[in-house]
Design an enzyme around this catalytic site. Structure first.
Site, PDB file in Angstrom:
ATOM      1  N   LYS A 179      43.893  39.901  43.059  1.00  0.00           N
ATOM      2  CA  LYS A 179      44.713  39.002  43.881  1.00  0.00           C
ATOM      3  C   LYS A 179      45.236  37.849  43.026  1.00  0.00           C
ATOM      4  O   LYS A 179      46.402  37.459  43.136  1.00  0.00           O
ATOM      5  CB  LYS A 179      43.898  38.489  45.081  1.00  0.00           C
ATOM      6  CG  LYS A 179      43.680  39.586  46.112  1.00  0.00           C
ATOM      7  CD  LYS A 179      42.675  39.235  47.186  1.00  0.00           C
ATOM      8  CE  LYS A 179      42.368  40.485  48.024  1.00  0.00           C
ATOM      9  NZ  LYS A 179      41.328  40.294  49.016  1.00  0.00           N
TER      10      LYS A 179
ATOM     11  N   GLN B 140      37.088  35.986  50.564  1.00  0.00           N
ATOM     12  CA  GLN B 140      36.810  37.394  50.246  1.00  0.00           C
ATOM     13  C   GLN B 140      35.564  37.875  51.004  1.00  0.00           C
ATOM     14  O   GLN B 140      34.523  37.223  50.969  1.00  0.00           O
ATOM     15  CB  GLN B 140      36.604  37.534  48.717  1.00  0.00           C
ATOM     16  CG  GLN B 140      36.407  38.953  48.250  1.00  0.00           C
ATOM     17  CD  GLN B 140      37.626  39.844  48.497  1.00  0.00           C
ATOM     18  OE1 GLN B 140      38.767  39.453  48.291  1.00  0.00           O
ATOM     19  NE2 GLN B 140      37.393  41.057  48.975  1.00  0.00           N
TER      20      GLN B 140
ATOM     21  N   ASP C 273      45.462  36.511  55.546  1.00  0.00           N
ATOM     22  CA  ASP C 273      44.896  37.842  55.762  1.00  0.00           C
ATOM     23  C   ASP C 273      45.216  38.360  57.170  1.00  0.00           C
ATOM     24  O   ASP C 273      45.049  39.550  57.447  1.00  0.00           O
ATOM     25  CB  ASP C 273      43.360  37.792  55.608  1.00  0.00           C
ATOM     26  CG  ASP C 273      42.903  38.313  54.242  1.00  0.00           C
ATOM     27  OD1 ASP C 273      43.656  39.101  53.642  1.00  0.00           O
ATOM     28  OD2 ASP C 273      41.807  37.930  53.800  1.00  0.00           O
TER      29      ASP C 273
END
Ligand code: NAD
Length: 282
Positions: free
Chosen positions: A52, A96, A119
């Site tokens: 990422k 995460q 997200d």
């Protein structure tokens, strides 16, 4: 002969488009920043976080990295998220997963400001998707819509079957296909005759988490098959939830694993970071 839906190529196109938009914003004096939080050092998470950050660097998004120790408390993590929520120079916040067991994932995800939830996991964003309002959409299913559109697969009016009803893939996938005017059926572990339902699908999206479970008998001739699964087989080779060699010849189009859905997720995360600027200014 089937069409191989090339996620590598399509994700590269999207990243180039994002890069151009980021550069445009920079010219207007707007710098886009993504805060990435990792708790502990799970090796798989470290690889995902690393990828990422690399993608951010490629498209020109500034990434702030927070690597917290395994023993971080929920309070400490929530304090950091709240601080980042308040910071005007942070557009996106990504925590995460999975988190260590002393931390409740849902509480953390629900604490991220919906306006910075790149997200797309916050209930406000899921709700916005459900009623067709602007908001962040979960990256993997959003990437699948891009794969279909950019491979000239029409969704409107088609029989779309999704296998799997997870909050991250199956449910948002079904909502997105519905938004594109597909006729959508969601199947899951309690579906009685899975083959009977999947055999109706013009577009079959498979997110079961079971290696090579979907064979030709589940698939209608001429269908488009999208494989979300990622596994390693007995020979340590990557494979999906679909038995590719068995299914491909029956399809009009199919995604490979690797190189199908996988690369799209990070590309869509970058796209969401760019879209955060507009969402935050509504
Ligand atoms: P999950 O385990 O949360 O959900 C699996 C779903 O499959 C459940 O809803 C369950 O009801 C259904 N299911 C299980 N057994 C079934 C059966 N026999 N028949 C019908 N349905 C059944 O998984 P998930 O998070 O949705 O992920 C699915 C797969 O996609 C996994 O392999 C995961 O690794 C992969 N994944 C890939 C990406 C990517 O970027 N490519 C992103 C997320 C998930």
């Amino acid at each position: 002969m089937y069409q191989l839906i090339d996620g590598k190529k399509i994700s590269a196109e999207i990243k180039e488009e994002v890069k151009a938009k980021v550069a445009e914003y920079k010219k207007q004096g707007v710098e886009i920043t993504l805060a990435v939080i990792q708790v502990g050092n799970d090796p798989a998470s470290s690889v995902y976080v690393g990828n990422k950050k690399k993608a951010c660097e490629f498209v020109g998004i500034r990434s702030l990295s927070y690597e917290l120790p395994e023993e971080t408390t929920q309070e400490e993590l929530l304090d950091l998220v709240k601080e980042l929520n308040e910071r005007a120079d942070v557009n996106g916040i990504l925590v995460q997963l999975p988190l260590p067991k002393q931390i409740d994932e849902e509480t953390v995800l629900n604490t991220i400001s919906p306006l910075k939830d790149v997200d797309g996991f916050h209930p406000m964003n899921v709700g916005a998707l459900c009623i067709g309002k602007a908001g962040f959409v979960s990256c993997t299913p959003a990437g699948i819509i891009e794969l279909l559109k950019r491979s000239d697969v029409d969704i409107a009016g088609k029989e779309c079957v999704v296998i799997g009803r997870s909050n991250i893939v199956g449910k948002p996938m079904a909502l997105l296909l519905l938004r594109e005017n597909g006729t959508v059926t969601v199947t899951h572990s309690r579906t009685i005759d899975l083959k009977e339902v999947t055999s109706r699908a013009d577009i079959l999206v498979v997110a079961i988490g079971k290696p090579k479970m979907i064979t030709a008998e589940y698939v209608k001739k001429g269908a488009v098959v999208i494989d979300v699964g990622i596994h390693r087989d007995a020979n340590n080779k990557l494979c999906g939830d679909v038995d590719f060699d068995n299914v491909a010849e029956k399809c009009n189009a199919i995604t490979p694993v690797p190189g199908g859905v996988g690369p799209m997720t990070i590309a869509m995360l970058m796209k969401n970071c760019v879209e955060s600027v507009a969402l935050q200014n509504i």
